[in-house]
Enzyme design. Structure first.
Site, PDB file in Angstrom:
ATOM      1  N   TRP A 187       0.799  -1.222   0.000  1.00  0.00           N
ATOM      2  CA  TRP A 187       0.000   0.000   0.000  1.00  0.00           C
ATOM      3  C   TRP A 187       0.833   1.275   0.000  1.00  0.00           C
ATOM      4  O   TRP A 187       0.331   2.334  -0.321  1.00  0.00           O
ATOM      5  CB  TRP A 187      -0.913   0.025   1.241  1.00  0.00           C
ATOM      6  CG  TRP A 187      -0.208  -0.337   2.523  1.00  0.00           C
ATOM      7  CD1 TRP A 187      -0.188  -1.570   3.110  1.00  0.00           C
ATOM      8  CD2 TRP A 187       0.592   0.514   3.356  1.00  0.00           C
ATOM      9  NE1 TRP A 187       0.573  -1.538   4.268  1.00  0.00           N
ATOM     10  CE2 TRP A 187       1.065  -0.268   4.452  1.00  0.00           C
ATOM     11  CE3 TRP A 187       0.957   1.857   3.304  1.00  0.00           C
ATOM     12  CZ2 TRP A 187       1.880   0.247   5.453  1.00  0.00           C
ATOM     13  CZ3 TRP A 187       1.760   2.380   4.304  1.00  0.00           C
ATOM     14  CH2 TRP A 187       2.209   1.576   5.370  1.00  0.00           C
ATOM     15  N   ASN A 188       2.101   1.195   0.379  1.00  0.00           N
ATOM     16  CA  ASN A 188       2.843   2.429   0.648  1.00  0.00           C
ATOM     17  C   ASN A 188       3.293   3.167  -0.610  1.00  0.00           C
ATOM     18  O   ASN A 188       3.347   4.390  -0.629  1.00  0.00           O
ATOM     19  CB  ASN A 188       4.040   2.147   1.561  1.00  0.00           C
ATOM     20  CG  ASN A 188       5.003   1.144   0.961  1.00  0.00           C
ATOM     21  OD1 ASN A 188       4.600   0.133   0.391  1.00  0.00           O
ATOM     22  ND2 ASN A 188       6.294   1.395   1.108  1.00  0.00           N
TER      23      ASN A 188
ATOM     24  N   LYS B 223      -2.118  -8.520  -7.773  1.00  0.00           N
ATOM     25  CA  LYS B 223      -2.972  -8.281  -6.604  1.00  0.00           C
ATOM     26  C   LYS B 223      -2.393  -7.119  -5.814  1.00  0.00           C
ATOM     27  O   LYS B 223      -1.482  -7.295  -5.000  1.00  0.00           O
ATOM     28  CB  LYS B 223      -3.066  -9.514  -5.697  1.00  0.00           C
ATOM     29  CG  LYS B 223      -4.160  -9.364  -4.619  1.00  0.00           C
ATOM     30  CD  LYS B 223      -4.023 -10.357  -3.515  1.00  0.00           C
ATOM     31  CE  LYS B 223      -3.131  -9.865  -2.417  1.00  0.00           C
ATOM     32  NZ  LYS B 223      -3.612  -8.633  -1.729  1.00  0.00           N
TER      33      LYS B 223
ATOM     34  N   ASP C  60      -2.475  -4.246  -2.845  1.00  0.00           N
ATOM     35  CA  ASP C  60      -3.146  -4.054  -1.572  1.00  0.00           C
ATOM     36  C   ASP C  60      -4.384  -3.179  -1.794  1.00  0.00           C
ATOM     37  O   ASP C  60      -4.362  -2.257  -2.611  1.00  0.00           O
ATOM     38  CB  ASP C  60      -2.192  -3.376  -0.580  1.00  0.00           C
ATOM     39  CG  ASP C  60      -2.790  -3.246   0.799  1.00  0.00           C
ATOM     40  OD1 ASP C  60      -2.555  -4.130   1.631  1.00  0.00           O
ATOM     41  OD2 ASP C  60      -3.498  -2.246   1.051  1.00  0.00           O
TER      42      ASP C  60
ATOM     43  N   GLY D  66       6.603  -6.693   0.598  1.00  0.00           N
ATOM     44  CA  GLY D  66       5.817  -6.635   1.821  1.00  0.00           C
ATOM     45  C   GLY D  66       6.626  -7.076   3.021  1.00  0.00           C
ATOM     46  O   GLY D  66       7.859  -6.957   3.044  1.00  0.00           O
ATOM     47  N   SER D  67       5.968  -7.635   3.996  1.00  0.00           N
ATOM     48  CA  SER D  67       6.614  -8.005   5.251  1.00  0.00           C
ATOM     49  C   SER D  67       7.458  -9.258   5.095  1.00  0.00           C
ATOM     50  O   SER D  67       7.197 -10.110   4.233  1.00  0.00           O
ATOM     51  CB  SER D  67       5.565  -8.235   6.341  1.00  0.00           C
ATOM     52  OG  SER D  67       4.853  -9.438   6.107  1.00  0.00           O
TER      53      SER D  67
ATOM     54  N   GLU E 184      11.068  -8.318  -1.974  1.00  0.00           N
ATOM     55  CA  GLU E 184      11.616  -7.176  -1.246  1.00  0.00           C
ATOM     56  C   GLU E 184      10.834  -7.064   0.048  1.00  0.00           C
ATOM     57  O   GLU E 184       9.627  -6.798   0.043  1.00  0.00           O
ATOM     58  CB  GLU E 184      11.509  -5.872  -2.034  1.00  0.00           C
ATOM     59  CG  GLU E 184      12.262  -4.742  -1.318  1.00  0.00           C
ATOM     60  CD  GLU E 184      11.907  -3.365  -1.796  1.00  0.00           C
ATOM     61  OE1 GLU E 184      11.297  -2.606  -1.011  1.00  0.00           O
ATOM     62  OE2 GLU E 184      12.219  -3.051  -2.959  1.00  0.00           O
ATOM     63  N   LEU E 185      11.535  -7.260   1.173  1.00  0.00           N
ATOM     64  CA  LEU E 185      10.871  -7.409   2.458  1.00  0.00           C
ATOM     65  C   LEU E 185      11.239  -6.266   3.406  1.00  0.00           C
ATOM     66  O   LEU E 185      11.484  -5.156   2.981  1.00  0.00           O
ATOM     67  CB  LEU E 185      11.211  -8.789   3.023  1.00  0.00           C
ATOM     68  CG  LEU E 185      10.960  -9.957   2.039  1.00  0.00           C
ATOM     69  CD1 LEU E 185      11.380 -11.283   2.631  1.00  0.00           C
ATOM     70  CD2 LEU E 185       9.503  -9.993   1.599  1.00  0.00           C
TER      71      LEU E 185
ATOM     72  N   GLU F 144      11.095  -3.303  12.601  1.00  0.00           N
ATOM     73  CA  GLU F 144      10.787  -2.188  11.706  1.00  0.00           C
ATOM     74  C   GLU F 144       9.519  -1.473  12.180  1.00  0.00           C
ATOM     75  O   GLU F 144       8.479  -2.101  12.372  1.00  0.00           O
ATOM     76  CB  GLU F 144      10.588  -2.703  10.280  1.00  0.00           C
ATOM     77  CG  GLU F 144      10.354  -1.620   9.253  1.00  0.00           C
ATOM     78  CD  GLU F 144      10.238  -2.182   7.846  1.00  0.00           C
ATOM     79  OE1 GLU F 144      10.654  -1.484   6.904  1.00  0.00           O
ATOM     80  OE2 GLU F 144       9.728  -3.307   7.687  1.00  0.00           O
TER      81      GLU F 144
END
Length: 505
Positions: A145-146, A169, A171, A220-221, A242-243, A374
């Site tokens: 979402w960021n 897909k 967010d 994401g996470s 990319e986490l 984080e």
């Protein structure tokens, strides 16, 4: 205009999207089912079979037209990004510019990167070897979402340039921005079915997106990234992840305090700290600590907060009530365990429903949540160091390795320190923009920050399979008549020694 019909949905239900500008509902999106995901893959696969036959140069032209449309309609794009994320307009522009740079780069470079490459055959003049690049098929993109335009669209741009289809897909929070970007790609000439969008929560349809993909691209996470990797591994499908990050910035003893402070403010508080490469840890050398902190805190205290669709704010809002809660909990936990708030530390409902002041903490210790986890918000912890070795050791004392920064009065010595940091990207005398904006270089994390790279040749070639085509002409490679295997081995031994003497690899 945003075409919600781009979403493949047969459920007949919708989900509400809330804008952080006001905290109120502003859109309803169709919800996709698992069956819709399967249909999306079928449509994208059918379109991809024709798309991969299109010359790479023509595919690149679509990206270049998208680049031009994006810049010409940037006011519309910035409004959409800000409404979805609450970030300041300048930070929304950074996102738009990053997307445009990526589109231009792959639009111009994809043809060269995908070109057939001649490799050395083991018998010169007899064996010809070509390396060709074939698209994976349909890439599953799961975006956060960021940065809904850049992280939602840019990875798909590289996949499309390489000849793939996409099932995306986004967010829910950023889905309208992604839909706008996909609509713009269609205007630029991308076949309509090539890029499919599905909307829903991860537990419901995320697994289906992973299960249908020929390659998975996830941002994401770390926790969710591990699950994506496990699920893809069951089918021997590649992933790009990319986490999370806990990015460090080092202020060396020869840094100019005021210049370093200006860089540090941008490194820590761009997009209210909701940036994967944002700094959350500052390590400041004793020699400049007091002067740097005076400049840094003055700049932070004078930052202009705002949520309007204009250029006045230096920092915007957090994206959601959930993210605001995480930030508040991290700061509360730190203060209760003895940390000091040097500035900030409060939510600002007078500015916006999810706004939180840029916050600087000192005295953060290992028992505090924000020490190693984080925060993903406008919170940074400051640590004093007496030597460069101490700063490097502390910066490397993390399971993450996405981005780092070194601020020094001497670029050469800064680069020496940078090479000692365990991070996928390191910026010298900048927070993140130098590395992230240089799209000819790969960008990604090590450790718990992920695997794979976006940007550069790696960012495109990850969506391809390398195929070796070796053709023989002239003499055969089998055993000649009347020649025994021992004699054949002696002949090859002499040949191998000759190649070694001639310096052949």
């Amino acid at each position: 205009m945003i075409d919600k019909n781009i979403v493949l949905s047969s459920s007949g239900t919708t989900t509400s999207v809330v804008t952080p500008l006001t905290g109120s509902h502003y859109a309803a999106l169709p919800v996709s089912t698992v069956d819709d995901v399967a249909e999306a893959y079928a449509r994208a696969a059918a379109a991809q079979r024709e798309w991969c036959a299109v010359a790479p140069r023509e595919r690149g032209q679509v990206l270049l037209r998208f680049h031009d449309l994006l810049l010409s309609r940037q006011a519309e794009a910035l409004d959409i990004i800000q409404t979805a994320t609450g970030k300041a307009r300048w930070h929304a522009f950074e996102e738009l510019a990053g997307t445009a740079v990526g589109a231009r780069y792959y639009g111009r470079r994809a043809e060269r990167m995908l070109a057939c490459t001649r490799r050395s055959g083991f018998l010169p003049g007899v064996i010809r070897v070509d390396e060709v690049r074939r698209p994976k098929g349909v890439v599953g993109v799961i975006s956060p979402w960021n940065y809904p335009l850049e992280l939602g669209v840019s990875d798909g741009l590289a996949a499309v340039a390489a000849g793939n289809g996409v099932v995306h897909k986004p967010d829910v929070q950023g889905a309208l921005t992604a839909l706008w970007g996909v609509g713009l790609l269609r205007e630029a000439g991308m076949p309509e079915d090539l890029w499919q969008v599905v909307v829903g929560d991860g537990p419901t349809i995320g697994g289906a997106v992973v299960d249908g993909a020929d390659h998975v691209c996830f941002t994401g996470s770390t926790r969710t990234g591990r699950e994506v990797a496990k699920r893809a591994a069951e089918r021997l499908v590649g992933v790009s992840l990319e986490l999370g990050g806990k990015n460090a910035l080092l202020v060396l003893d020869d840094a100019n305090p005021d210049r370093a402070a200006e860089i540090a403010v941008r490194a820590c508080f761009t997009s209210a700290g909701q940036l994967c490469v944002s700094t959350e840890r500052l390590y400041v050398h004793d020699a400049v600590h007091d002067a740097f902190m005076e400049c840094f805190l003055r700049r932070v205290r004078h930052m202009r907060l705002g949520v309007g669709l204009d250029w006045s704010a230096e920092m915007g809002s957090l994206a959601s009530q959930r993210q605001l809660g995480v930030v508040e909990e991290h700061v509360r936990d730190a203060v209760e365990k003895g940390a000091r708030v040097l500035t900030g530390g409060k939510r600002r409902p007078d500015v916006g429903p999810y706004c939180y002041e840029p916050t600087v903490l000192a005295g953060v210790t290992e028992d505090m949540t924000c020490f190693a986890e984080e925060t993903f918000g406008p919170v940074v912890s400051v640590y004093r160091c007496s030597t460069v070795d101490e700063a490097v050791h502390m910066a490397n004392d993390t399971r993450y390795g996405l981005n780092a920064s070194v601020l020094s009065g001497n670029v050469r010595s800064g680069r020496v320190v940078a090479a000692r940091l365990n991070s996928g990207s390191v910026n010298v005398n900048e927070g993140y923009a130098s590395s992230y904006g240089s799209v000819d270089a790969p960008m990604g994390g090590i450790g718990d920050s992920g695997i794979g790279r976006r940007h550069g040749a790696e960012g495109l070639l990850r969506f391809t399979e390398a195929q070796t085509i070796a053709s023989r002409r002239g003499i055969g490679l089998g055993r000649p008549p009347l020649v025994g295997f021992r004699s054949l081995a002696r002949g090859y031994t002499l040949l191998l020694k000759l190649f070694r003497a001639l310096g052949r690899s």
